[in-house]
Enzyme design. Sequence first.
Site, mmCIF file in Angstrom:
data_model
loop_
_atom_site.group_PDB
_atom_site.id
_atom_site.type_symbol
_atom_site.label_atom_id
_atom_site.label_comp_id
_atom_site.label_asym_id
_atom_site.label_seq_id
_atom_site.Cartn_x
_atom_site.Cartn_y
_atom_site.Cartn_z
ATOM 1 N N GLU A 85 32.373 12.777 0.072
ATOM 2 C CA GLU A 85 33.662 12.473 -0.564
ATOM 3 C C GLU A 85 34.761 12.441 0.493
ATOM 4 O O GLU A 85 34.733 13.205 1.464
ATOM 5 C CB GLU A 85 34.008 13.538 -1.602
ATOM 6 C CG GLU A 85 33.178 13.489 -2.872
ATOM 7 C CD GLU A 85 33.683 12.443 -3.860
ATOM 8 O OE1 GLU A 85 34.674 11.751 -3.538
ATOM 9 O OE2 GLU A 85 33.084 12.328 -4.939
ATOM 10 N N HIS A 117 29.950 4.106 -3.206
ATOM 11 C CA HIS A 117 29.579 4.495 -4.565
ATOM 12 C C HIS A 117 29.488 3.273 -5.463
ATOM 13 O O HIS A 117 28.624 3.190 -6.343
ATOM 14 C CB HIS A 117 30.610 5.487 -5.102
ATOM 15 C CG HIS A 117 30.234 6.107 -6.403
ATOM 16 N ND1 HIS A 117 31.099 6.894 -7.108
ATOM 17 C CD2 HIS A 117 29.106 6.054 -7.145
ATOM 18 C CE1 HIS A 117 30.522 7.302 -8.222
ATOM 19 N NE2 HIS A 117 29.312 6.804 -8.272
ATOM 20 N N ASP A 166 35.020 2.983 -5.880
ATOM 21 C CA ASP A 166 35.227 3.610 -4.579
ATOM 22 C C ASP A 166 34.073 3.285 -3.616
ATOM 23 O O ASP A 166 32.941 3.105 -4.054
ATOM 24 C CB ASP A 166 35.421 5.127 -4.725
ATOM 25 C CG ASP A 166 34.264 5.840 -5.397
ATOM 26 O OD1 ASP A 166 33.840 5.399 -6.475
ATOM 27 O OD2 ASP A 166 33.794 6.853 -4.842
#
Length: 214
Positions: free
Chosen positions: A145, A187, A197
């Site tokens: 992330e 993703h 994203d």
Amino acid sequence: MNSPLGGSMDAAPTPSRRAVLRGGLLLGTSAAVLAGDIAQVAAKDAGPAPVVPAGYPPVYWSPASRSNYTVSNRPTTYPVEFVVVHVTQETYADTIRIFQDPSSQVSAHYVVRSADGYIGQCVREKDIGWHAGNWTYNTRSIGIEHEGWVDKPEYFTDAMYQASAALTAAVCDRYGIPKDRNHIIGHNEVPGATHTDPGPYWDWNRYLGLVNGG
């Protein structure tokens, strides 16, 4: 999140990872009051920090709740074949807090902070993070992330790109993953993904160049 506990792929649907992140944990001060207790429980439940493998950049143990990932023994149980790049749609601190909330049903292995490239590790690489929304990809990937929003390119700083690329390069070296766009994916490129994203402002050419030592 498809089959987060490793059961049938026909399990009842649960909220998507991005919906959980965007919804947050709680509202206002109640979240702040609980944050410390949640973090303490997560840390106790997760056990001692993993040993950082040789060649990795500095990472800091920020354990997700045991309720938000699947304990495994990769790469013995599943090969690690992909790195999945995410953008949080939240601040770094709120993302860590969400992963430490046992009700959120979401986690990634690492979170990279925008301002300085600080890397928090939330799930051991041997274990299966619930980040891709696709059980097969969860079992075969490392999820990273990045703090920020897909429509705010100012969050994608030099420090973030450099730290994340060093991490991805180390992961690829450890598992023999080719350092290319077939194996380092967004993703949005996971089969069945409903998310966008890392978005149009993520500089893939720059990122892959850094991963490959550029």
